[in-house]
Structure formats: structure tokens, C-alpha cells
Design a protein around this motif. Sequence first.
Motif, short mmCIF file in Angstrom:
data_model
loop_
_atom_site.label_atom_id
_atom_site.label_comp_id
_atom_site.label_asym_id
_atom_site.label_seq_id
_atom_site.Cartn_x
_atom_site.Cartn_y
_atom_site.Cartn_z
N PHE A 39 0.86 -0.90 0.04
CA PHE A 39 0.02 0.01 -0.02
C PHE A 39 0.82 1.23 -0.11
CE2 PHE A 39 -3.56 -2.80 1.45
CZ PHE A 39 -4.49 -2.37 0.61
N SER A 40 1.99 1.11 0.40
CA SER A 40 2.95 2.46 0.54
C SER A 40 3.33 2.81 -0.70
CB SER A 40 4.32 2.00 1.24
OG SER A 40 4.99 0.93 0.75
N SER A 41 3.28 1.76 -1.88
CA SER A 41 3.64 2.46 -3.11
C SER A 41 2.50 3.22 -3.76
CB SER A 41 3.90 1.16 -3.82
OG SER A 41 2.78 0.37 -4.30
N LEU A 42 1.30 3.07 -3.20
CA LEU A 42 0.13 3.84 -3.88
C LEU A 42 0.00 5.34 -3.56
CD1 LEU A 42 -2.55 1.20 -3.06
CD2 LEU A 42 -0.94 1.38 -5.21
N GLY A 43 0.97 5.82 -2.67
CA GLY A 43 1.00 7.32 -2.26
C GLY A 43 0.36 7.58 -0.96
N LEU A 44 0.04 6.58 -0.23
CA LEU A 44 -0.83 6.82 0.89
C LEU A 44 0.17 7.41 2.17
CD1 LEU A 44 -2.87 3.53 1.25
CD2 LEU A 44 -3.78 5.71 0.66
N LEU A 102 -1.52 6.10 7.55
CA LEU A 102 -2.53 5.07 6.99
C LEU A 102 -1.80 3.63 6.79
CD1 LEU A 102 -4.40 7.03 4.34
CD2 LEU A 102 -5.18 6.65 6.57
N VAL A 103 -0.64 3.78 6.24
CA VAL A 103 0.25 2.38 5.99
C VAL A 103 0.44 1.55 7.29
CG1 VAL A 103 2.45 1.21 5.05
CG2 VAL A 103 1.22 3.33 4.07
#
Length: 268
Positions: A4-9, A13-14
Motif C-alpha cells: 500500500f505504501s507504493s500507492l502514495g498513502l 495510513l500504512v
Amino acid sequence: MNKFSSLGLSPQLVQALDELGFDTPTEIQERAIPSLINDDIDFIGLAQTGTGKTAAFGLPLLDKIDPTKDHVQALILSPTRELAQQIAKGIQEFGKYKKGVKTLVVYGGAAITDQIRSLKRPTHIVVATPGRLLDLITRRSLKIDNINKVILDEADEMLNMGFKEDINSILEHTPKEKNTWLFSATMPPIIKRITKEYMQNPIEVSVNTGTKVNENIAHQYMILKASDKTEAIKRIMDHEKEMFGVIFCRTKIDTQTLADDLSRVGYH
């Protein structure tokens, strides 16, 4: 590494997703989140129920909220109070480390006076069923002049349940400068009309809309007279000794009557 960290969050949140055991996004999450985080856009997400749509819109929404402002910034519309409660719970869990972000869920069947009282406290995200939300707006208990995000979840179900006029009235009360995110399993003509009327050049993402989820479930049914249903349920439970389940009834009275009948003869 959490994907999920690669999605820009945001890291907050991560971190929450790590603790919840979410490390790999579903397809709708992977395709929706980067667009919703990076751009102020109108968005249509077509995906079956059970594909993770709450996180697809809830995560980027949390990163869009400004907790230093005390007014309502986002509305999330849901067809049922059960789903509204589920969405609110998910957002609260995702936003565990997003300090100061306040979420409130409102729905019919609960005391509106309590909900009005809660709305007097700082609230950033309101999750609601259409009828109760419109009631609160009409009473001027909920001000939505400053919202910048409206999310329609399970839009096709809301329209199937007869909420078209309520949704139109709600959208007409919202600022023109907002962004609208619509998530649905299907795209019938009535939803297309809503997108044309209330959305500006929306980005559309469609994920396996023709694929059925939970295909390992077997469906069986019996056609009975209403007077025979309770006795049939007893016989099924007597035959299936290890049966555990949920029985849905048509009305509250039917539910209570069946529960009383089963309890009276020893079915817990």
C-alpha cells in the motif's frame, strides 16, 4: 514491505493497514487510490461487492481531510444502515493514526435527536443513509456548504431501493466545486444519468464487473406455504446437526415470532 505504501498513502495510513493485516491491495484499490490521492477529480469505480471498495475510497479520503477545520468535509452515502456502520468502522480503523479526523454515522431507525446532538461537535466525515441525511439537511442540523467530497457507495443498490429522489435532493444541496466519487457493481442507465448531471469528466475504472465473487457458495431453496415455514426450518435443523447460521425474515414481527417459536421448543 507493505505494498500500500507504493500507492502514495501517508505513513499513518500504512501503519494502520499493517496492524490490520492489509499488505496487498485489491485491484480496485490499486487502480483507484493513486488517482484519488493525487488529483481532485470525479471518479467512477465499477467493482463487485466484496472487492475492497471501502478502502478504495476511504483511504484516499482520509488523506484529503484537513483535521484543523471543524466543518463537515465529506459525505458518504450508503444504501443501508448496516453498510453505513461497516464503512464508518472501516474508516475509523484505517484512520487510527490520522489524529483529529472525526467520523460520524447517521441512519434511520436511531434517535435523530442523538444524531443532531453529535453533529454539534466537530465532524469531518459523515456516513449516512440517504433518507436520514436528507432529513438532517432539511432540519438544518447538518451544514454541507463546505464539503468537497461526496461518495456514493453501492450506488446501484441505493437506486434499486428507491433513493433516487433523495440522492438528487442531496446532490443539489452540495457545492458545485466538490468532487463526486461513485462506486457501484453495475452501471444501469439511471446511474449514467446521475453521472452526466452531477459529475465533470469523471475517470472511470472497471474491475472484473463480469466476474462473480464467492463462487464457492452453494444456493438451495424450498418453495413452501407461509404456514409451513417454521416447521420446515425445524426439520432442516434437526437433520443438519452441526448447522449454524443466520435466518433473515421479511419484517421485525416475523423475526421476533420465529425466534420465539424456535426458542420455545429448544432451538437456541
